[in-house]
Motif scaffolding. Structure first.
Motif, PDB file in Angstrom:
ATOM      1  N   UNK A 328      23.688  13.856 -25.853  1.00  0.00           N
ATOM      2  CA  UNK A 328      24.889  14.594 -25.448  1.00  0.00           C
ATOM      3  C   UNK A 328      26.094  13.686 -25.186  1.00  0.00           C
ATOM      4  N   UNK A 329      25.959  12.541 -24.487  1.00  0.00           N
ATOM      5  CA  UNK A 329      27.133  11.684 -24.276  1.00  0.00           C
ATOM      6  C   UNK A 329      27.742  11.177 -25.580  1.00  0.00           C
ATOM      7  N   UNK A 330      26.890  10.899 -26.575  1.00  0.00           N
ATOM      8  CA  UNK A 330      27.388  10.434 -27.864  1.00  0.00           C
ATOM      9  C   UNK A 330      28.141  11.553 -28.587  1.00  0.00           C
ATOM     10  N   UNK A 331      27.631  12.763 -28.469  1.00  0.00           N
ATOM     11  CA  UNK A 331      28.316  13.904 -29.069  1.00  0.00           C
ATOM     12  C   UNK A 331      29.671  14.111 -28.405  1.00  0.00           C
ATOM     13  N   UNK A 332      29.715  13.935 -27.099  1.00  0.00           N
ATOM     14  CA  UNK A 332      30.979  14.068 -26.366  1.00  0.00           C
ATOM     15  C   UNK A 332      31.972  13.003 -26.825  1.00  0.00           C
ATOM     16  N   UNK A 333      31.519  11.766 -26.936  1.00  0.00           N
ATOM     17  CA  UNK A 333      32.396  10.662 -27.328  1.00  0.00           C
ATOM     18  C   UNK A 333      32.878  10.785 -28.759  1.00  0.00           C
ATOM     19  N   UNK A 334      32.065  11.383 -29.632  1.00  0.00           N
ATOM     20  CA  UNK A 334      32.401  11.505 -31.056  1.00  0.00           C
ATOM     21  C   UNK A 334      32.994  12.856 -31.424  1.00  0.00           C
ATOM     22  N   UNK A 335      33.354  13.633 -30.397  1.00  0.00           N
ATOM     23  CA  UNK A 335      33.948  14.961 -30.617  1.00  0.00           C
ATOM     24  C   UNK A 335      33.044  15.874 -31.454  1.00  0.00           C
ATOM     25  N   UNK A 336      31.746  15.703 -31.261  1.00  0.00           N
ATOM     26  CA  UNK A 336      30.775  16.549 -31.967  1.00  0.00           C
ATOM     27  C   UNK A 336      30.295  17.668 -31.045  1.00  0.00           C
ATOM     28  N   UNK A 337      31.235  18.381 -30.463  1.00  0.00           N
ATOM     29  CA  UNK A 337      30.903  19.405 -29.476  1.00  0.00           C
ATOM     30  C   UNK A 337      30.038  20.517 -30.059  1.00  0.00           C
ATOM     31  N   UNK A 338      30.247  20.807 -31.328  1.00  0.00           N
ATOM     32  CA  UNK A 338      29.471  21.882 -31.955  1.00  0.00           C
ATOM     33  C   UNK A 338      27.985  21.545 -32.043  1.00  0.00           C
ATOM     34  N   UNK A 339      27.677  20.257 -31.961  1.00  0.00           N
ATOM     35  CA  UNK A 339      26.277  19.834 -32.054  1.00  0.00           C
ATOM     36  C   UNK A 339      25.576  19.829 -30.689  1.00  0.00           C
ATOM     37  N   UNK A 340      26.327  20.057 -29.629  1.00  0.00           N
ATOM     38  CA  UNK A 340      25.725  20.081 -28.294  1.00  0.00           C
ATOM     39  C   UNK A 340      24.798  21.289 -28.162  1.00  0.00           C
ATOM     40  N   UNK A 341      23.643  21.070 -27.577  1.00  0.00           N
ATOM     41  CA  UNK A 341      22.704  22.165 -27.353  1.00  0.00           C
ATOM     42  C   UNK A 341      23.245  23.078 -26.260  1.00  0.00           C
ATOM     43  N   UNK A 342      23.371  24.363 -26.582  1.00  0.00           N
ATOM     44  CA  UNK A 342      23.895  25.319 -25.601  1.00  0.00           C
ATOM     45  C   UNK A 342      22.918  26.453 -25.309  1.00  0.00           C
ATOM     46  N   UNK A 343      21.694  26.282 -25.760  1.00  0.00           N
ATOM     47  CA  UNK A 343      20.664  27.280 -25.517  1.00  0.00           C
ATOM     48  C   UNK A 343      20.307  27.313 -24.026  1.00  0.00           C
ATOM     49  N   UNK A 344      19.713  28.411 -23.558  1.00  0.00           N
ATOM     50  CA  UNK A 344      19.188  28.452 -22.205  1.00  0.00           C
ATOM     51  C   UNK A 344      18.136  27.367 -22.065  1.00  0.00           C
ATOM     52  N   UNK A 345      18.104  26.732 -20.906  1.00  0.00           N
ATOM     53  CA  UNK A 345      17.193  25.611 -20.717  1.00  0.00           C
ATOM     54  C   UNK A 345      15.741  26.019 -20.915  1.00  0.00           C
ATOM     55  N   UNK A 346      15.375  27.208 -20.483  1.00  0.00           N
ATOM     56  CA  UNK A 346      13.980  27.646 -20.630  1.00  0.00           C
ATOM     57  C   UNK A 346      13.581  27.765 -22.095  1.00  0.00           C
ATOM     58  N   UNK A 347      14.566  27.979 -22.961  1.00  0.00           N
ATOM     59  CA  UNK A 347      14.295  28.002 -24.396  1.00  0.00           C
ATOM     60  C   UNK A 347      14.360  26.602 -24.997  1.00  0.00           C
ATOM     61  N   UNK A 348      15.317  25.817 -24.528  1.00  0.00           N
ATOM     62  CA  UNK A 348      15.533  24.485 -25.111  1.00  0.00           C
ATOM     63  C   UNK A 348      14.363  23.548 -24.861  1.00  0.00           C
ATOM     64  N   UNK A 349      13.656  23.713 -23.747  1.00  0.00           N
ATOM     65  CA  UNK A 349      12.531  22.809 -23.493  1.00  0.00           C
ATOM     66  C   UNK A 349      11.390  23.031 -24.485  1.00  0.00           C
ATOM     67  N   UNK A 350      11.408  24.164 -25.186  1.00  0.00           N
ATOM     68  CA  UNK A 350      10.342  24.444 -26.145  1.00  0.00           C
ATOM     69  C   UNK A 350      10.481  23.609 -27.418  1.00  0.00           C
ATOM     70  N   UNK A 351      11.671  23.126 -27.712  1.00  0.00           N
ATOM     71  CA  UNK A 351      11.843  22.286 -28.893  1.00  0.00           C
ATOM     72  C   UNK A 351      12.356  20.884 -28.551  1.00  0.00           C
ATOM     73  N   UNK A 352      12.330  20.530 -27.281  1.00  0.00           N
ATOM     74  CA  UNK A 352      12.681  19.178 -26.860  1.00  0.00           C
ATOM     75  C   UNK A 352      11.397  18.376 -26.674  1.00  0.00           C
TER      76      UNK A 352
END
Length: 372
Positions: A328-352
């Motif tokens: 996430x910090x690299x995405x922020x620094x590179x203006x790659x905001x669209x690549x930031x994961x915005x899913x609910x955390x309970x869902x995101x942990x299933x593919x992390x």
């Protein structure tokens, strides 16, 4: 407003390359006796890129301070070697490694302490626990035990220095022991450590003195010391926002390098009627008045969140987003905001990619309490 990609120099002269911090979070990845595991090292190494510093999850300073299984420990010298590997892994990408040190006090159970009764400022159970159960009632610390614990914080600081960390953060938040001594709910003592707000601050004051003495004696380089605090309690009696004003005024007069507020959401407003016109973070920023750097935190997931926090703080801490979005910090620094994961955390942990102890912990937490 501060920009996240600008450096910041603490009062002791240590400079962070940017203002992004990884929040201290529970991961349950240590061995049963608190030694750092390779899984734990890998977890932090995976998440260090693009950060100014990482603050580790809480490490207990003595055995009776253990809060949960799988918790870091800095209570014995035999922990130093693995802690050193953890520190160096964080520093490998130019980030500073800060070890959070704490004592759980009454916020633990005999089962976690090999059958020992938990200790606290006074024999008062936490309000959300069943007072009819033995597990809920801590034992009041003797005066000798209080001073031994103060010394233990200093010893923990010495070990952090010897392990190569860049600093320590005293965990005075989330109702753990440092907060328990300051709170009129958990501290009913009538000795030098209890009664008036001045006496309830004594344990914090003497603990800081112990930590700074260790830094002065053992550190061969500038060493960061920070303090995390919760702004108010929901119990009656409890820590009020006025009490926090007193605490902040005391802390800014010490040699601390920063203050770190514990908030579940940076937009949170106080429960006190006199402090509802602004967010807690804004009030704190005004109270501190640039005397110390302030770390803001709570629900940061987007560029807008970062900018909002840095409008009322000097650094921004990111927690849950970093769990599921390591880059996430690299995405922020590179203006790659669209690549930031915005899913609910309970869902995101299933593919992390997460190891079993951490994954199981998160499944349980997101199934019951929305914040970790």
């Amino acid at each position: 407003m501060n920009q996240f990609d600008t450096s910041i120099t603490f009062p002791n002269g240590v400079t962070l390359k940017n203002r992004l911090i990884m929040s201290p979070m529970t991961t349950l990845q240590s061995y049963y006796e608190g030694t750092v595991t390779q899984d734990e090292i890998d977890y932090y190494t995976r998440r260090v890129k693009g950060l100014g510093a990482i603050i580790t999850g809480a490490a207990n300073v003595e055995p009776l301070g253990k809060g949960w299984q799988g918790e870091l420990s800095v209570a014995e010298d035999d922990k130093i070697a693995q802690l050193s590997k953890l520190a160096h892994s964080i520093q490998s990408q130019g980030s500073k490694a800060i070890l959070q040190i704490f004592h759980a006090g009454r916020m633990t159970f005999p089962a976690t302490l090999s059958g020992e009764q938990p200790v606290s400022a006074s024999a008062v159970p936490a309000e959300h626990r069943d007072p009819n159960t033995h597990d809920a009632v801590p034992r009041s610390m003797t005066n000798a035990e209080v001073y031994a614990t103060i010394d233990a914080f200093g010893d923990a600081t010495r070990r952090a220095i010897q392990a190569g960390f860049d600093g320590v953060e005293l965990h005075g938040a989330n109702t753990y022991l440092l907060q328990q001594f300051f709170s009129p709910h958990s501290n009913r003592r009538t000795d030098e450590f209890g009664g008036s707000i001045d006496k309830r601050y004594t344990f914090i004051e003497k603990t800081l003195e112990s930590v700074f003495a260790a830094v002065d004696h053992y550190a061969d380089r500038p060493f960061i010391v920070g303090y995390r605090f919760s702004p108010e309690e929901f119990t009656n009696p409890g820590i009020t926002f006025e009490d926090t004003g007193y605490l902040v005024d005391k802390l800014v007069q010490t040699k601390l390098d920063y203050l770190h507020v514990s908030l579940d959401n940076y937009k949170r407003v106080s429960i006190a009627d006199n402090y509802k016109n602004q967010t807690i973070l804004k009030y704190l920023h005004r109270m501190i008045d640039n005397k110390k750097p302030l770390i803001g935190v709570g629900g940061v997931r987007t560029r807008e969140d970062v900018q909002n926090v840095l409008g009322s703080a000097d650094l921004v801490a990111v927690g849950q987003q970093k769990l599921v979005d390591p880059d996430w910090p690299l995405k922020l620094a590179n203006n790659a905001d669209d690549a930031m994961i915005n899913d609910e955390f309970k869902n995101a942990i299933e593919y992390t990619p997460l190891n079993a102890p951490l994954y199981d912990f998160l499944v349980e937490r997101y199934g019951s309490i929305p914040n970790i």
